[in-house]
Design a protein around this motif. Structure first.
Motif, PDB file in Angstrom:
ATOM      1  N   GLN A  11      25.493 -21.221  34.520  1.00  0.00           N
ATOM      2  CA  GLN A  11      24.521 -20.355  33.870  1.00  0.00           C
ATOM      3  C   GLN A  11      23.227 -20.276  34.675  1.00  0.00           C
ATOM      4  OE1 GLN A  11      25.146 -18.473  31.363  1.00  0.00           O
ATOM      5  NE2 GLN A  11      23.095 -17.661  30.943  1.00  0.00           N
ATOM      6  N   GLU A  12      22.814 -21.410  35.257  1.00  0.00           N
ATOM      7  CA  GLU A  12      21.590 -21.429  36.067  1.00  0.00           C
ATOM      8  C   GLU A  12      21.784 -20.655  37.375  1.00  0.00           C
ATOM      9  OE1 GLU A  12      19.586 -25.656  34.599  1.00  0.00           O
ATOM     10  OE2 GLU A  12      21.063 -25.644  36.227  1.00  0.00           O
ATOM     11  N   TRP A  13      22.979 -20.692  37.946  1.00  0.00           N
ATOM     12  CA  TRP A  13      23.263 -19.877  39.131  1.00  0.00           C
ATOM     13  C   TRP A  13      23.154 -18.398  38.780  1.00  0.00           C
ATOM     14  CZ3 TRP A  13      23.251 -20.986  44.052  1.00  0.00           C
ATOM     15  CH2 TRP A  13      23.533 -22.287  44.479  1.00  0.00           C
ATOM     16  N   LYS A  14      23.665 -18.041  37.603  1.00  0.00           N
ATOM     17  CA  LYS A  14      23.624 -16.644  37.170  1.00  0.00           C
ATOM     18  C   LYS A  14      22.179 -16.191  36.928  1.00  0.00           C
ATOM     19  CE  LYS A  14      25.148 -13.586  33.420  1.00  0.00           C
ATOM     20  NZ  LYS A  14      25.918 -13.505  32.132  1.00  0.00           N
ATOM     21  N   GLU A  15      21.438 -16.983  36.138  1.00  0.00           N
ATOM     22  CA  GLU A  15      20.069 -16.602  35.801  1.00  0.00           C
ATOM     23  C   GLU A  15      19.150 -16.692  37.020  1.00  0.00           C
ATOM     24  OE1 GLU A  15      19.180 -19.243  32.577  1.00  0.00           O
ATOM     25  OE2 GLU A  15      20.216 -17.993  31.091  1.00  0.00           O
ATOM     26  N   GLY A  16      19.338 -17.737  37.830  1.00  0.00           N
ATOM     27  CA  GLY A  16      18.547 -17.856  39.050  1.00  0.00           C
ATOM     28  C   GLY A  16      18.843 -16.731  40.021  1.00  0.00           C
ATOM     29  N   GLY A  17      20.101 -16.257  40.019  1.00  0.00           N
ATOM     30  CA  GLY A  17      20.472 -15.136  40.870  1.00  0.00           C
ATOM     31  C   GLY A  17      19.752 -13.863  40.471  1.00  0.00           C
ATOM     32  N   ILE A  18      19.642 -13.645  39.165  1.00  0.00           N
ATOM     33  CA  ILE A  18      18.918 -12.466  38.662  1.00  0.00           C
ATOM     34  C   ILE A  18      17.448 -12.546  39.067  1.00  0.00           C
ATOM     35  CG2 ILE A  18      18.128 -11.263  36.583  1.00  0.00           C
ATOM     36  CD1 ILE A  18      20.755 -12.189  35.245  1.00  0.00           C
ATOM     37  N   LEU A  19      16.848 -13.732  38.880  1.00  0.00           N
ATOM     38  CA  LEU A  19      15.451 -13.927  39.270  1.00  0.00           C
ATOM     39  C   LEU A  19      15.276 -13.735  40.777  1.00  0.00           C
ATOM     40  CD1 LEU A  19      14.564 -17.102  37.149  1.00  0.00           C
ATOM     41  CD2 LEU A  19      13.850 -14.755  36.704  1.00  0.00           C
ATOM     42  N   GLY A  20      16.266 -14.205  41.537  1.00  0.00           N
ATOM     43  CA  GLY A  20      16.204 -14.089  42.990  1.00  0.00           C
ATOM     44  C   GLY A  20      16.216 -12.648  43.463  1.00  0.00           C
ATOM     45  N   VAL A  21      16.992 -11.804  42.792  1.00  0.00           N
ATOM     46  CA  VAL A  21      17.043 -10.384  43.161  1.00  0.00           C
ATOM     47  C   VAL A  21      15.675  -9.735  42.939  1.00  0.00           C
ATOM     48  CG1 VAL A  21      18.025  -8.134  42.571  1.00  0.00           C
ATOM     49  CG2 VAL A  21      19.516 -10.134  42.753  1.00  0.00           C
ATOM     50  N   PHE A  22      15.062 -10.015  41.790  1.00  0.00           N
ATOM     51  CA  PHE A  22      13.735  -9.459  41.517  1.00  0.00           C
ATOM     52  C   PHE A  22      12.714 -10.010  42.509  1.00  0.00           C
ATOM     53  CE2 PHE A  22      15.399  -8.363  37.262  1.00  0.00           C
ATOM     54  CZ  PHE A  22      14.912  -7.068  37.177  1.00  0.00           C
ATOM     55  N   LEU A  23      12.837 -11.304  42.839  1.00  0.00           N
ATOM     56  CA  LEU A  23      11.903 -11.912  43.779  1.00  0.00           C
ATOM     57  C   LEU A  23      12.064 -11.321  45.181  1.00  0.00           C
ATOM     58  CD1 LEU A  23       9.695 -14.054  43.778  1.00  0.00           C
ATOM     59  CD2 LEU A  23      11.406 -15.731  44.496  1.00  0.00           C
ATOM     60  N   PHE A  24      13.285 -10.989  45.549  1.00  0.00           N
ATOM     61  CA  PHE A  24      13.525 -10.346  46.837  1.00  0.00           C
ATOM     62  C   PHE A  24      12.805  -9.003  46.902  1.00  0.00           C
ATOM     63  CE2 PHE A  24      16.091  -7.166  49.156  1.00  0.00           C
ATOM     64  CZ  PHE A  24      15.925  -7.652  50.441  1.00  0.00           C
ATOM     65  N   PHE A  25      12.881  -8.230  45.823  1.00  0.00           N
ATOM     66  CA  PHE A  25      12.188  -6.944  45.795  1.00  0.00           C
ATOM     67  C   PHE A  25      10.667  -7.132  45.826  1.00  0.00           C
ATOM     68  CE2 PHE A  25      16.268  -5.257  44.245  1.00  0.00           C
ATOM     69  CZ  PHE A  25      16.356  -4.130  45.051  1.00  0.00           C
ATOM     70  N   VAL A  26      10.178  -8.202  45.193  1.00  0.00           N
ATOM     71  CA  VAL A  26       8.750  -8.497  45.241  1.00  0.00           C
ATOM     72  C   VAL A  26       8.301  -8.670  46.688  1.00  0.00           C
ATOM     73  CG1 VAL A  26       6.957 -10.194  44.701  1.00  0.00           C
ATOM     74  CG2 VAL A  26       8.622  -9.560  42.951  1.00  0.00           C
ATOM     75  N   LYS A  29      15.985 -22.654  28.281  1.00  0.00           N
ATOM     76  CA  LYS A  29      17.199 -23.466  28.320  1.00  0.00           C
ATOM     77  C   LYS A  29      17.504 -24.011  29.712  1.00  0.00           C
ATOM     78  CE  LYS A  29      19.489 -21.114  24.455  1.00  0.00           C
ATOM     79  NZ  LYS A  29      20.710 -20.372  24.019  1.00  0.00           N
ATOM     80  N   GLY A  30      17.050 -23.321  30.740  1.00  0.00           N
ATOM     81  CA  GLY A  30      17.372 -23.712  32.105  1.00  0.00           C
ATOM     82  C   GLY A  30      16.390 -24.711  32.687  1.00  0.00           C
ATOM     83  N   ASN A  31      16.796 -25.358  33.775  1.00  0.00           N
ATOM     84  CA  ASN A  31      15.967 -26.318  34.485  1.00  0.00           C
ATOM     85  C   ASN A  31      15.089 -25.573  35.489  1.00  0.00           C
ATOM     86  OD1 ASN A  31      15.533 -28.106  37.009  1.00  0.00           O
ATOM     87  ND2 ASN A  31      16.066 -29.581  35.427  1.00  0.00           N
ATOM     88  N   ALA A  32      13.778 -25.832  35.458  1.00  0.00           N
ATOM     89  CA  ALA A  32      12.825 -25.104  36.307  1.00  0.00           C
ATOM     90  C   ALA A  32      13.140 -25.277  37.791  1.00  0.00           C
ATOM     91  CB  ALA A  32      11.396 -25.578  36.021  1.00  0.00           C
ATOM     92  N   LEU A  33      13.446 -26.495  38.191  1.00  0.00           N
ATOM     93  CA  LEU A  33      13.733 -26.759  39.600  1.00  0.00           C
ATOM     94  C   LEU A  33      15.029 -26.080  40.035  1.00  0.00           C
ATOM     95  CD1 LEU A  33      13.079 -28.158  42.240  1.00  0.00           C
ATOM     96  CD2 LEU A  33      14.215 -30.208  41.378  1.00  0.00           C
ATOM     97  N   HIS A  34      16.041 -26.124  39.177  1.00  0.00           N
ATOM     98  CA  HIS A  34      17.324 -25.499  39.505  1.00  0.00           C
ATOM     99  C   HIS A  34      17.171 -23.995  39.706  1.00  0.00           C
ATOM    100  CE1 HIS A  34      19.741 -28.995  37.473  1.00  0.00           C
ATOM    101  NE2 HIS A  34      19.045 -29.372  38.524  1.00  0.00           N
ATOM    102  N   LEU A  35      16.409 -23.364  38.826  1.00  0.00           N
ATOM    103  CA  LEU A  35      16.195 -21.918  38.936  1.00  0.00           C
ATOM    104  C   LEU A  35      15.436 -21.577  40.218  1.00  0.00           C
ATOM    105  CD1 LEU A  35      15.247 -21.026  35.239  1.00  0.00           C
ATOM    106  CD2 LEU A  35      17.386 -20.527  36.415  1.00  0.00           C
ATOM    107  N   ALA A  36      14.441 -22.408  40.567  1.00  0.00           N
ATOM    108  CA  ALA A  36      13.669 -22.172  41.798  1.00  0.00           C
ATOM    109  C   ALA A  36      14.561 -22.299  43.031  1.00  0.00           C
ATOM    110  CB  ALA A  36      12.503 -23.155  41.881  1.00  0.00           C
TER     111      ALA A  36
END
Length: 289
Positions: free
Chosen positions: A63-78, A170-177
């Motif tokens: 789940q963290e790979w999935k959610e972190g992946g979504i955040l990563g896509v937005f961060l890439f566009f940033v 629900k997710g771990n902050a470090l894992h998402l980063a």
């Protein structure tokens, strides 16, 4: 002090991140492409994070790979919009335009989670438009693209911050980063390969700037953001991170010799005031909600 731990972490992140605009500008002037800069800075950041937190990498859930992946896509566009946009304007103006994510956050929360912003937020939007109008057509911006790209980065960052707050419940902050960094690195690397642009000579100064961008303005910044935002309200987090534009302006004046006109400083001030106004109002509303 413990009560304000999250705020302090976010303010420190803003101070560190604000210096990055100047180093990116210098690297662009030395003929590094935007995607080369993003790739190298995230390569350094990802390697450092994986070395320091190597035990945590194996603990990242699906789940963290999935959610972190979504955040990563937005961060890439940033970073894509921010870095490319920096080619057409100065560090200070780029930072102030990108910081408008804080004005956008209340409206994203309204659309996605039905938390309606106060009328004051609409006044903040009006101030933002005036501020942008004062900046448009100045000598420090080359055409509309110099305005549109960092503004687009602010919208992408607003989505990243809003979703980050939801995922951190629900997710771990470090894992998402960690996942975010890996995703941005992979996307930037793919684009860099596709462009096939030769890498300019890497001087000692370039190496120093890349290390600062990777180790501090990227790795340290987003770890502080993730942990800080986990214990701070999203509106408050957005407000604190907005001060990055102020730190960028100070750093640009000291290290880059940037000097803005009275008109440009007025535009930046109006945008900064709009951000504070929108975030303060929205934060109060959320507490009531």
């Amino acid at each position: 002090m413990k009560k304000y731990k999250g705020d302090i972490m976010l303010l420190l992140a803003a101070a560190i991140g604000g210096t990055g605009f100047v180093f990116m500008k210098y690297l662009l002037e030395w003929q590094f492409t935007a995607f080369q800069i993003i790739t190298i800075r995230f390569l350094i950041a990802t390697i450092l994070l994986c070395i320091i937190y190597w035990k945590e990498v194996t603990k990242i859930t699906k789940q963290e790979w999935k959610e972190g992946g979504i955040l990563g896509v937005f961060l890439f566009f940033v970073f894509m919009l921010l870095t490319v946009g920096l080619q057409y304007t100065t560090p200070s103006i780029n930072a102030f335009l990108t910081s408008l994510s804080a004005v956008v956050v209340p409206f994203i929360l309204w659309g996605m989670f039905h938390i309606k912003p106060d009328k004051t937020c609409f006044f903040a939007i009006a101030l933002t438009i005036i501020g942008v109008a004062l900046l448009s057509g100045t000598n420090h911006i080359e055409g509309n693209i110099g305005m549109l790209l960092p503004l687009g980065a602010s919208v992408a960052f607003a989505f990243q911050m809003t979703l980050m707050d939801r995922f951190l419940q629900k997710g771990n902050a470090l894992h998402l980063a960690l996942v975010e960094h890996i995703v941005v690195l992979l996307l930037a690397f793919v684009v860099t390969l596709a462009q096939q642009t030769p890498l300019p000579p890497i001087t000692l100064s370039a190496l120093n700037y890349f290390f600062i961008l990777g180790a501090f303005c990227t790795a340290t910044y987003f770890v502080l953001q993730s942990f800080g935002q986990k214990i701070t309200k999203p509106f408050n987090a957005a407000l604190l991170l907005t001060s990055e534009s102020v730190f960028a302006s100070i750093t640009a004046a000291i290290l880059y010799g940037e000097r803005l006109s009275f008109r440009e400083y007025t535009g930046c001030f109006l945008m900064f005031f709009a951000v504070i106004l929108a975030e303060k109002t929205a934060f109060l509303e959320t507490k009531e909600f």
